[in-house]
Design a protein around this motif. Structure first.
Motif, PDB file in Angstrom:
ATOM      1  N   PRO A 203      27.421  56.192   5.650  1.00 35.15           N
ATOM      2  CA  PRO A 203      26.904  56.455   4.583  1.00 35.15           C
ATOM      3  C   PRO A 203      26.462  55.031   3.847  1.00 35.15           C
ATOM      4  CG  PRO A 203      29.031  57.651   4.507  1.00 35.15           C
ATOM      5  CD  PRO A 203      28.937  56.619   5.617  1.00 35.15           C
ATOM      6  N   LEU A 204      25.157  55.088   3.246  1.00 34.13           N
ATOM      7  CA  LEU A 204      24.812  53.721   2.706  1.00 34.13           C
ATOM      8  C   LEU A 204      24.601  54.056   1.302  1.00 34.13           C
ATOM      9  CD1 LEU A 204      22.113  53.076   5.680  1.00 34.13           C
ATOM     10  CD2 LEU A 204      24.394  52.250   5.449  1.00 34.13           C
ATOM     11  N   GLY A 205      24.650  55.429   0.889  1.00 32.78           N
ATOM     12  CA  GLY A 205      24.115  55.663  -0.367  1.00 32.78           C
ATOM     13  C   GLY A 205      24.399  57.258  -0.410  1.00 32.78           C
ATOM     14  N   GLU A 206      23.681  57.538  -1.547  1.00 34.46           N
ATOM     15  CA  GLU A 206      23.705  58.957  -2.019  1.00 34.46           C
ATOM     16  C   GLU A 206      22.635  59.402  -2.779  1.00 34.46           C
ATOM     17  OE1 GLU A 206      27.017  62.114  -3.790  1.00 34.46           O
ATOM     18  OE2 GLU A 206      25.855  61.064  -5.291  1.00 34.46           O
TER      19      GLU A 206
ATOM     20  N   ASP B  63      37.882  54.280  -7.019  1.00 36.57           N
ATOM     21  CA  ASP B  63      38.817  53.976  -6.074  1.00 36.57           C
ATOM     22  C   ASP B  63      38.919  55.205  -5.016  1.00 36.57           C
ATOM     23  OD1 ASP B  63      39.963  55.759  -7.311  1.00 36.57           O
ATOM     24  OD2 ASP B  63      41.568  54.228  -8.431  1.00 36.57           O
ATOM     25  N   LEU B  64      39.857  55.164  -4.225  1.00 41.42           N
ATOM     26  CA  LEU B  64      40.008  56.360  -3.204  1.00 41.42           C
ATOM     27  C   LEU B  64      40.318  57.663  -3.980  1.00 41.42           C
ATOM     28  CD1 LEU B  64      41.727  54.934  -0.030  1.00 41.42           C
ATOM     29  CD2 LEU B  64      39.558  55.818  -0.136  1.00 41.42           C
ATOM     30  N   ALA B  65      41.182  57.558  -4.954  1.00 41.93           N
ATOM     31  CA  ALA B  65      41.265  58.696  -6.038  1.00 41.93           C
ATOM     32  C   ALA B  65      39.968  59.367  -6.737  1.00 41.93           C
ATOM     33  CB  ALA B  65      42.386  58.385  -7.021  1.00 41.93           C
ATOM     34  N   ALA B  66      39.077  58.348  -7.052  1.00 44.94           N
ATOM     35  CA  ALA B  66      37.835  58.787  -7.462  1.00 44.94           C
ATOM     36  C   ALA B  66      36.927  59.254  -6.576  1.00 44.94           C
ATOM     37  CB  ALA B  66      37.088  57.449  -8.201  1.00 44.94           C
ATOM     38  N   ALA B  67      37.061  58.627  -5.288  1.00 48.88           N
ATOM     39  CA  ALA B  67      36.268  59.249  -4.315  1.00 48.88           C
ATOM     40  C   ALA B  67      36.726  60.773  -3.849  1.00 48.88           C
ATOM     41  CB  ALA B  67      36.205  58.375  -2.936  1.00 48.88           C
TER      42      ALA B  67
ATOM     43  N   LEU C  31      30.891  52.058  -1.434  1.00 45.07           N
ATOM     44  CA  LEU C  31      29.527  52.246  -1.880  1.00 45.07           C
ATOM     45  C   LEU C  31      29.638  52.280  -3.459  1.00 45.07           C
ATOM     46  CD1 LEU C  31      28.368  54.558   0.515  1.00 45.07           C
ATOM     47  CD2 LEU C  31      27.565  52.250   0.571  1.00 45.07           C
ATOM     48  N   PHE C  32      30.287  53.130  -4.044  1.00 45.11           N
ATOM     49  CA  PHE C  32      30.196  53.098  -5.532  1.00 45.11           C
ATOM     50  C   PHE C  32      31.247  52.459  -6.376  1.00 45.11           C
ATOM     51  CE2 PHE C  32      29.177  57.666  -3.947  1.00 45.11           C
ATOM     52  CZ  PHE C  32      27.736  57.402  -3.409  1.00 45.11           C
ATOM     53  N   ASP C  33      32.040  51.763  -6.059  1.00 47.28           N
ATOM     54  CA  ASP C  33      33.041  50.694  -6.773  1.00 47.28           C
ATOM     55  C   ASP C  33      32.186  49.611  -6.892  1.00 47.28           C
ATOM     56  OD1 ASP C  33      35.311  50.112  -8.163  1.00 47.28           O
ATOM     57  OD2 ASP C  33      36.084  49.084  -6.794  1.00 47.28           O
ATOM     58  N   ASP C  34      31.139  49.488  -7.789  1.00 45.60           N
ATOM     59  CA  ASP C  34      30.284  48.363  -7.737  1.00 45.60           C
ATOM     60  C   ASP C  34      29.771  48.316  -9.489  1.00 45.60           C
ATOM     61  OD1 ASP C  34      28.211  46.591  -6.901  1.00 45.60           O
ATOM     62  OD2 ASP C  34      26.803  47.932  -7.698  1.00 45.60           O
ATOM     63  N   PRO C  35      29.620  47.150 -10.104  1.00 43.43           N
ATOM     64  CA  PRO C  35      29.200  47.036 -11.330  1.00 43.43           C
ATOM     65  C   PRO C  35      27.859  47.868 -11.613  1.00 43.43           C
ATOM     66  CG  PRO C  35      30.086  44.728 -10.555  1.00 43.43           C
ATOM     67  CD  PRO C  35      29.809  45.924  -9.393  1.00 43.43           C
ATOM     68  N   GLU C  36      26.931  47.545 -10.803  1.00 49.30           N
ATOM     69  CA  GLU C  36      25.638  48.273 -10.753  1.00 49.30           C
ATOM     70  C   GLU C  36      25.692  49.558 -11.068  1.00 49.30           C
ATOM     71  OE1 GLU C  36      22.470  46.543 -11.387  1.00 49.30           O
ATOM     72  OE2 GLU C  36      23.517  44.767 -11.906  1.00 49.30           O
TER      73      GLU C  36
ATOM     74  N   THR D   2      24.947  54.410 -13.647  1.00 51.23           N
ATOM     75  CA  THR D   2      25.223  55.985 -13.132  1.00 51.23           C
ATOM     76  C   THR D   2      26.351  56.465 -14.160  1.00 51.23           C
ATOM     77  OG1 THR D   2      26.697  55.778 -11.562  1.00 51.23           O
ATOM     78  CG2 THR D   2      24.401  55.299 -10.890  1.00 51.23           C
ATOM     79  N   PRO D   3      26.525  57.898 -13.815  1.00 50.14           N
ATOM     80  CA  PRO D   3      27.731  58.482 -14.839  1.00 50.14           C
ATOM     81  C   PRO D   3      28.913  58.302 -14.047  1.00 50.14           C
ATOM     82  CG  PRO D   3      26.147  60.241 -14.112  1.00 50.14           C
ATOM     83  CD  PRO D   3      25.693  58.853 -13.668  1.00 50.14           C
ATOM     84  N   LEU D   4      28.980  57.944 -12.632  1.00 44.79           N
ATOM     85  CA  LEU D   4      29.847  57.738 -11.806  1.00 44.79           C
ATOM     86  C   LEU D   4      31.247  56.608 -12.325  1.00 44.79           C
ATOM     87  CD1 LEU D   4      28.433  57.173  -8.209  1.00 44.79           C
ATOM     88  CD2 LEU D   4      29.448  59.386  -9.242  1.00 44.79           C
TER      89      LEU D   4
END
Length: 175
Positions: free
Chosen positions: A79-82, A50-54, A33-38, A43-45
């Motif tokens: 999960p579809l988002g947060e 990757d999995l380590a970031a997750a 979900l979060f490994d996306d250019p947008e 966002t500050p993510l």
């Protein structure tokens, strides 16, 4: 809106959604979900996510830091988002995975969390901080009843980029 306490944590249901706390089994979905250019841009993510970031994000979300991070789902599972609320600053945030955009998920999830933050957390004023050129997020804010304040913009640097954030607010209904 139905709210459940105890058991596996906070669970908020309504408008075709179930918001629930992240589970360790969600790490691969979080990365997807979060490994996306947008998401990385707005966002500050961390990027790449990757999995380590997750795993680091999951661990931080489950500390007593005054933040509540909830997975957006339609079935209580996938999960579809947060959406998240920082109880110390009364600020909220949201992100929807690229494959799930355009379904009104952010609007519905933000509306549910806004109601929860006002009614249960008893936060009278909620804020969103949005860049002026983030039209998608501005649309979500407007459709959820947030209004632009006249506060001066917040200026900061994130990921080597100068940001200008405008403050949007939602006030609890008067009783």
């Amino acid at each position: 809106m139905t709210i459940r306490y105890g058991g596996p944590g906070v669970r908020i249901a309504g408008d075709g959604l179930v918001l629930r706390e992240w589970e360790r089994g969600d790490l691969a979905a979080m990365s997807e979900l979060f490994d996306d250019p947008e998401v990385a841009y707005w966002t500050p993510l961390r990027a790449p996510f990757d999995l380590a970031a997750a795993e680091a994000y999951y661990d931080a979300a489950h500390t007593d830091n005054g933040r509540l991070h909830l997975a957006i789902t339609t079935d209580g599972e996938k999960p579809l988002g947060e959406v998240m609320v920082n109880q110390k600053t009364s600020s909220l945030g949201y992100a929807v995975g690229p494959a799930h955009r355009g379904q009104g998920l952010a609007v519905r999830a933000l509306a549910l969390l806004t109601g929860y933050a006002h009614e249960v957390l008893e936060l009278p004023r909620l804020i969103l901080e949005i860049e002026p050129d983030n039209q998608a997020s501005i649309s979500v804010a407007k459709r959820t009843g947030y209004t632009l304040t006249d506060l001066p913009p917040t200026k900061l640097m994130d990921k080597g980029r100068d940001l200008v954030l405008l403050t949007w607010e939602h006030l609890a209904p008067t009783r």
